[in-house]
Design a protein around this motif. Structure first.
Motif, PDB file in Angstrom:
ATOM      1  N   THR A 175       0.829  -1.207   0.000  1.00 24.26           N
ATOM      2  CA  THR A 175       0.000   0.000   0.000  1.00 24.26           C
ATOM      3  C   THR A 175       0.863   1.257   0.000  1.00 24.26           C
ATOM      4  O   THR A 175       0.552   2.233  -0.693  1.00 24.26           O
ATOM      5  CB  THR A 175      -0.959  -0.008   1.202  1.00 24.26           C
ATOM      6  OG1 THR A 175      -1.888  -1.082   1.033  1.00 24.26           O
ATOM      7  CG2 THR A 175      -1.715   1.305   1.325  1.00 24.26           C
ATOM      8  N   ILE A 176       1.942   1.254   0.777  1.00 29.64           N
ATOM      9  CA  ILE A 176       2.838   2.414   0.766  1.00 29.64           C
ATOM     10  C   ILE A 176       3.371   2.635  -0.644  1.00 29.64           C
ATOM     11  O   ILE A 176       3.432   3.766  -1.134  1.00 29.64           O
ATOM     12  CB  ILE A 176       3.992   2.216   1.773  1.00 29.64           C
ATOM     13  CG1 ILE A 176       3.450   2.267   3.211  1.00 29.64           C
ATOM     14  CG2 ILE A 176       5.058   3.294   1.586  1.00 29.64           C
ATOM     15  CD1 ILE A 176       4.506   2.034   4.281  1.00 29.64           C
ATOM     16  N   LEU A 177       3.741   1.551  -1.317  1.00 28.53           N
ATOM     17  CA  LEU A 177       4.236   1.663  -2.692  1.00 28.53           C
ATOM     18  C   LEU A 177       3.131   2.140  -3.628  1.00 28.53           C
ATOM     19  O   LEU A 177       3.315   3.081  -4.413  1.00 28.53           O
ATOM     20  CB  LEU A 177       4.781   0.310  -3.146  1.00 28.53           C
ATOM     21  CG  LEU A 177       5.469   0.146  -4.519  1.00 28.53           C
ATOM     22  CD1 LEU A 177       4.495   0.089  -5.676  1.00 28.53           C
ATOM     23  CD2 LEU A 177       6.507   1.235  -4.763  1.00 28.53           C
ATOM     24  N   ASN A 178       1.964   1.501  -3.539  1.00 29.08           N
ATOM     25  CA  ASN A 178       0.881   1.805  -4.482  1.00 29.08           C
ATOM     26  C   ASN A 178       0.286   3.185  -4.282  1.00 29.08           C
ATOM     27  O   ASN A 178      -0.268   3.764  -5.217  1.00 29.08           O
ATOM     28  CB  ASN A 178      -0.222   0.746  -4.373  1.00 29.08           C
ATOM     29  CG  ASN A 178       0.188  -0.575  -4.997  1.00 29.08           C
ATOM     30  OD1 ASN A 178       1.196  -0.654  -5.698  1.00 29.08           O
ATOM     31  ND2 ASN A 178      -0.578  -1.622  -4.743  1.00 29.08           N
ATOM     32  N   TRP A 179       0.367   3.718  -3.068  1.00 29.19           N
ATOM     33  CA  TRP A 179      -0.162   5.052  -2.820  1.00 29.19           C
ATOM     34  C   TRP A 179       0.941   6.114  -2.783  1.00 29.19           C
ATOM     35  O   TRP A 179       0.758   7.201  -2.249  1.00 29.19           O
ATOM     36  CB  TRP A 179      -0.982   5.063  -1.530  1.00 29.19           C
ATOM     37  CG  TRP A 179      -2.331   4.436  -1.745  1.00 29.19           C
ATOM     38  CD1 TRP A 179      -2.871   4.013  -2.911  1.00 29.19           C
ATOM     39  CD2 TRP A 179      -3.317   4.163  -0.739  1.00 29.19           C
ATOM     40  NE1 TRP A 179      -4.126   3.479  -2.713  1.00 29.19           N
ATOM     41  CE2 TRP A 179      -4.423   3.562  -1.384  1.00 29.19           C
ATOM     42  CE3 TRP A 179      -3.361   4.364   0.637  1.00 29.19           C
ATOM     43  CZ2 TRP A 179      -5.566   3.172  -0.696  1.00 29.19           C
ATOM     44  CZ3 TRP A 179      -4.506   3.960   1.324  1.00 29.19           C
ATOM     45  CH2 TRP A 179      -5.595   3.382   0.664  1.00 29.19           C
ATOM     46  N   SER A 180       2.071   5.762  -3.365  1.00 22.51           N
ATOM     47  CA  SER A 180       3.145   6.720  -3.594  1.00 22.51           C
ATOM     48  C   SER A 180       3.324   6.863  -5.102  1.00 22.51           C
ATOM     49  O   SER A 180       2.844   6.035  -5.882  1.00 22.51           O
ATOM     50  CB  SER A 180       4.460   6.220  -2.990  1.00 22.51           C
ATOM     51  OG  SER A 180       4.365   5.992  -1.608  1.00 22.51           O
ATOM     52  N   PHE A 181       4.045   7.887  -5.517  1.00 20.23           N
ATOM     53  CA  PHE A 181       4.482   7.954  -6.904  1.00 20.23           C
ATOM     54  C   PHE A 181       5.794   7.179  -6.968  1.00 20.23           C
ATOM     55  O   PHE A 181       6.799   7.595  -6.400  1.00 20.23           O
ATOM     56  CB  PHE A 181       4.664   9.395  -7.358  1.00 20.23           C
ATOM     57  CG  PHE A 181       3.368  10.132  -7.519  1.00 20.23           C
ATOM     58  CD1 PHE A 181       2.424   9.707  -8.444  1.00 20.23           C
ATOM     59  CD2 PHE A 181       3.083  11.256  -6.754  1.00 20.23           C
ATOM     60  CE1 PHE A 181       1.210  10.379  -8.596  1.00 20.23           C
ATOM     61  CE2 PHE A 181       1.885  11.930  -6.892  1.00 20.23           C
ATOM     62  CZ  PHE A 181       0.939  11.489  -7.819  1.00 20.23           C
ATOM     63  N   PRO A 182       5.788   6.000  -7.631  1.00 24.37           N
ATOM     64  CA  PRO A 182       6.964   5.129  -7.579  1.00 24.37           C
ATOM     65  C   PRO A 182       8.077   5.559  -8.525  1.00 24.37           C
ATOM     66  O   PRO A 182       7.852   6.301  -9.483  1.00 24.37           O
ATOM     67  CB  PRO A 182       6.392   3.775  -8.009  1.00 24.37           C
ATOM     68  CG  PRO A 182       5.279   4.132  -8.940  1.00 24.37           C
ATOM     69  CD  PRO A 182       4.681   5.396  -8.384  1.00 24.37           C
ATOM     70  N   ARG A 183       9.263   5.082  -8.227  1.00 21.49           N
ATOM     71  CA  ARG A 183      10.390   5.279  -9.134  1.00 21.49           C
ATOM     72  C   ARG A 183      10.129   4.535 -10.439  1.00 21.49           C
ATOM     73  O   ARG A 183       9.387   3.549 -10.472  1.00 21.49           O
ATOM     74  CB  ARG A 183      11.668   4.737  -8.490  1.00 21.49           C
ATOM     75  CG  ARG A 183      12.146   5.512  -7.309  1.00 21.49           C
ATOM     76  CD  ARG A 183      13.188   4.758  -6.500  1.00 21.49           C
ATOM     77  NE  ARG A 183      14.406   4.455  -7.249  1.00 21.49           N
ATOM     78  CZ  ARG A 183      15.453   3.809  -6.736  1.00 21.49           C
ATOM     79  NH1 ARG A 183      15.418   3.404  -5.469  1.00 21.49           N
ATOM     80  NH2 ARG A 183      16.526   3.570  -7.456  1.00 21.49           N
ATOM     81  N   GLU A 184      10.776   5.001 -11.491  1.00 17.52           N
ATOM     82  CA  GLU A 184      10.672   4.322 -12.776  1.00 17.52           C
ATOM     83  C   GLU A 184      12.011   3.695 -13.185  1.00 17.52           C
ATOM     84  O   GLU A 184      12.104   3.067 -14.232  1.00 17.52           O
ATOM     85  CB  GLU A 184      10.197   5.301 -13.853  1.00 17.52           C
ATOM     86  CG  GLU A 184       8.765   5.797 -13.613  1.00 17.52           C
ATOM     87  CD  GLU A 184       8.256   6.741 -14.682  1.00 17.52           C
ATOM     88  OE1 GLU A 184       9.092   7.349 -15.380  1.00 17.52           O
ATOM     89  OE2 GLU A 184       7.026   6.873 -14.824  1.00 17.52           O
ATOM     90  N   ASP A 185      13.041   3.863 -12.315  1.00 10.82           N
ATOM     91  CA  ASP A 185      14.369   3.347 -12.662  1.00 10.82           C
ATOM     92  C   ASP A 185      14.655   1.979 -12.058  1.00 10.82           C
ATOM     93  O   ASP A 185      15.660   1.355 -12.392  1.00 10.82           O
ATOM     94  CB  ASP A 185      15.455   4.342 -12.226  1.00 10.82           C
ATOM     95  CG  ASP A 185      15.421   4.615 -10.730  1.00 10.82           C
ATOM     96  OD1 ASP A 185      14.315   4.705 -10.170  1.00 10.82           O
ATOM     97  OD2 ASP A 185      16.494   4.741 -10.116  1.00 10.82           O
TER      98      ASP A 185
END
Length: 747
Positions: A549-559
């Motif tokens: 959830t922390i990952l999904n409700w954050s803007f994640p890295r693309e690298d």
């Protein structure tokens, strides 16, 4: 080279729409005043898009609550229980979204579900035998005319008929084929009326095409559009997003659409499909600017993709509506070195214009963009990276096994039947928010702030004891948001000042940004959870947000991959779990409200691309706790019925679900799948201000017990209570505990 967007954030640069609508809810604005304000905000947005250089400007992407609800309301898809009450039009509309409780009646809100793989929520329409489908409203026409009066010929947008059917609920005995036919007739009228008003294009959003489709579903889609497009006097843009349309591609390109919008960001096979052949008489709306993430577009990569698209009629657009990103970076206080890497909605308009100019050889912005992506962005955390590499299969397994833990915990806790609890948070009053803000601005000392938080915890602990809750919570008064709070205490995160994104209705979230490798540097929740436990002899839950959830409700890295980013977070939360346990917190809830959010839309990709690492990431968090520590988790507002086996594999001891708005539909699947985990299906809807009566809650519990064994049932609301007022919170929870008390006596 022309440019366009699919949709634009409607909440406003400073969440103006949220505050105006909430004033209406509080009766501080009339509906006429709210509509006047909304008209001015729409005009401001249209002018902004026009001045950016983007030619394709949408209308009717604006909504006071939800655009799917708007479409249903426009077409008179309103449940009988609402139409039978003597409500005004605005009261009917908001009754569908929020419920209604007053002198005219008592109505529950319609179910609310996640919009595909996003954190936006839509209101689920319902077709009943009594539903009379026709064009009963004028919103789409009115807003088109508003823009036209400004000299802006917009492209009206509405959810397409196929997706509307796919997302809707059908009452028993309703013939879907008949509904589809009537719906098609109504859409045909919409096209005709817009054409008569002077509209050149209409955008029909059909994101359901990116999912796995059966032969029958494809035939339904084809039949609808064969009728809808026959003799159409307006250009129809079929807009898809959130993936590729591999199942429907041939069907789509052989129908007489004037334009087709395809997602080149999440659509893994989109380029491959287009290279196999795209009709030269259609306009390809190429979604090459990411509408869901906030990183700058890599122009060189985008150009390389577009070079492979041999299409004369090409329009550059976003991968989806910009509804899913914040408004602008202009109000942010990041340094120039950091801010240059971000593009919010307004900046994405500029990106489209610059890409078009580069492709036309009239712009030099490519060099600056190439330089940006050639530079190193941040310093890596080698310690975290080595921990990830060192993980083994044993790190994801908790011992002893679930069945043994059940017996251990039954003795350790001795909870009564139907143990009661809440999901975690209590109302975040104005006083709480203001005090937290004053502390952040250093206007009050840490001692003063701590005294205030302690007082809030003490008062709510005492109140919970008074009404008889079995497992208490400390209320989370020190937390601004269930994800942002953790991100602020983890390295590798950045936080915007005004990066609000609409989640549902007037509810906004401010997703943190994962800037680099994530690590926990100090305890996060231990201080107040341990304090709360010392104030009572009853169990107080420690409250954490899970890594997925922390990952999904954050803007994640693309690298780096989503998997690696999530595992970094999981190791950080694992440290917090073990610290809570050491400090006497015996029940720990690790919320995974957004577990399903990044689940691939195609079932064939569920395990290989997501569940095979997201479920183990959750297990990693709690795998090292003692058998006498009880692990809870919580999930809400997604369709979980089809991943029940995967949820059981999370190996939690108790799982609470949002279930009230969906009429406890998940219970049948739990029973069928022999779900082993104890469950707490929400017995009332906290996203509505209505207060459930004792008898209503008793009836709900009765339905639960008819399908789930008594010894496996927990009783709780369907979500946290921070957005609710104190009067409705205390009244609802008092009724909940009274209902359980009466049932226990009856048992």
């Amino acid at each position: 080279m022309k440019t366009s967007i699919i949709g634009f954030p409607r909440i406003g640069e400073n969440r103006e729409l949220k505050f105006a609508t909430e004033k209406y809810f509080r009766k501080e604005l009339t509906i006429d005043e709210l509509e006047t304000f909304s008209k001015e905000l729409r005009q401001k947005h249209w002018e902004l898009i026009k001045n950016s250089g983007v030619e394709g400007i949408p209308s009717n992407d604006f909504s006071l609550y939800d655009t799917t609800l708007d479409a249903a309301y426009l077409l008179n898809i309103i449940p009988k229980e609402v139409t039978e009450l003597n409500l005004s039009e605005s009261e009917k509309y908001f009754a569908l979204a929020r419920g209604y409780q007053g002198e005219k009646g008592d109505i529950k809100a319609r179910p609310m579900k996640k919009w595909f793989n996003t954190n936006y929520h839509y209101i689920v329409p319902k077709f009943e035998k009594e539903t009379n489908i026709f064009v009963s409203g004028d919103k789409i026409f009115k807003e088109y005319q508003e823009a036209k009066n400004l000299g802006i010929n917009t492209r009206p947008v509405i959810v397409g008929p196929f997706t509307l059917l796919q997302l809707s609920e059908f009452a028993p005995g309703v013939d879907r084929a008949v509904v589809a036919e009537k719906l098609t007739d109504a859409y045909k009228e919409i096209l005709q009326r817009l054409s008569e008003l002077g509209a050149e294009w209409i955008q029909l959003d059909e994101p359901s095409l990116v999912k796995d489709l059966t032969f029958e579903e494809l035939q339904e889609f084809k039949a609808i559009y064969q009728v809808l497009l026959a003799d159409s006097t307006i250009n129809v843009l079929l807009q898809t997003y959130f993936g590729d349309i591999r199942d429907a591609y041939e069907t789509v390109i052989n129908l007489p659409f004037a334009g087709v919008g395809l997602d080149f960001i999440e659509g893994r096979k989109t380029l491959e499909l287009v290279k196999q052949g795209f009709p030269q008489d259609k306009v390809l709306f190429a979604g090459v600017v990411n509408g869901k993430n906030i990183w700058r577009n890599n122009y060189q990569q985008t150009i390389e993709v577009l070079k492979q698209v041999e299409q004369e009629k090409l329009v550059l657009t976003t991968s989806c509506s910009l509804l899913h990103v914040p408004f602008t970076t202009e109000n942010e206080t990041f340094s120039t070195e950091i801010k240059q890497h971000f593009a919010f909605a307004k900046e994405k308009l500029t990106e489209l214009a610059e890409l078009a100019a580069i492709l036309a050889n009239t712009d030099e912005s490519l060099k600056a963009n190439q330089k940006l992506f050639a530079e190193s962005r941040f310093t890596e955390n080698r310690t975290v990276q080595e921990k990830i590499k060192a993980l083994t299969a044993a790190d994801y397994v908790r011992k002893p096994v679930f069945e043994e833990r059940v017996d251990v915990q039954k003795t350790a806790f001795n909870f009564p039947v139907l143990p009661t609890t809440t999901i975690g948070s209590f109302p975040q009053t104005r006083e709480v928010k203001q005090t937290r803000a004053r502390y952040k601005r250093q206007e009050i000392s840490e001692e003063t702030y701590d005294q205030f938080i302690a007082q809030q915890i003490n008062e709510w602990i005492e109140w919970q004891e008074q009404i008889g809750l079995d497992v208490l919570v400390h209320g989370e008064f020190e937390r601004n948001d269930m994800v942002e709070y953790f991100g602020q205490n983890l390295s590798g995160y950045l936080f915007s000042k005004n990066g609000w994104v609409q989640s549902y209705g007037t509810r906004g979230v401010k997703p943190p940004i994962i800037w680099g490798d994530v690590a926990r540097e100090k305890p996060i929740t231990v201080k107040w959870s341990a304090y709360a436990q010392k104030q009572t002899d009853k169990i107080v839950k420690g409250m954490l947000t899970g890594p997925v959830t922390i990952l999904n409700w954050s803007f994640p890295r693309e690298d780096i991959s989503l998997k690696d980013s999530t595992l970094q977070i999981a190791l950080a939360i694992q440290e917090e779990v073990l610290d809570l346990e050491k400090n006497g917190v015996r029940v720990i809830q690790i919320d995974e409200a957004a577990l399903r959010e990044k689940l691939p839309l195609r079932k064939t990709d569920w395990y290989s691309e997501y569940l095979d690492w997201s479920i183990p990431a959750f297990r990693l968090v709690h795998s090292k706790v003692q058998a006498t520590t009880q692990i809870h988790t919580h999930m809400c507002y997604s369709e979980f019925t089809d991943i029940i086996p995967a949820i059981d594999q999370m190996d939690a001891d108790v799982i609470s679900f949002e279930a009230s708005r969906s009429n406890l539909a998940i219970l049948d699947e739990l029973k069928q799948q022999n779900f082993k985990t104890a469950v707490g299906p929400g017995v009332y809807d906290i996203h509505s201000p209505r207060i459930p009566a004792v008898e209503e809650i008793k009836q709900t519990i009765g339905k639960i017990l008819a399908k789930v064994p008594l010894e496996k049932v927990w009783i709780n609301p369907d979500c946290g209570l921070k957005t609710r007022g104190i009067p409705e919170t205390t009244a609802s929870l008092t009724n909940m505990t009274e209902a359980v008390k009466q049932i226990r006596e009856e048992l």
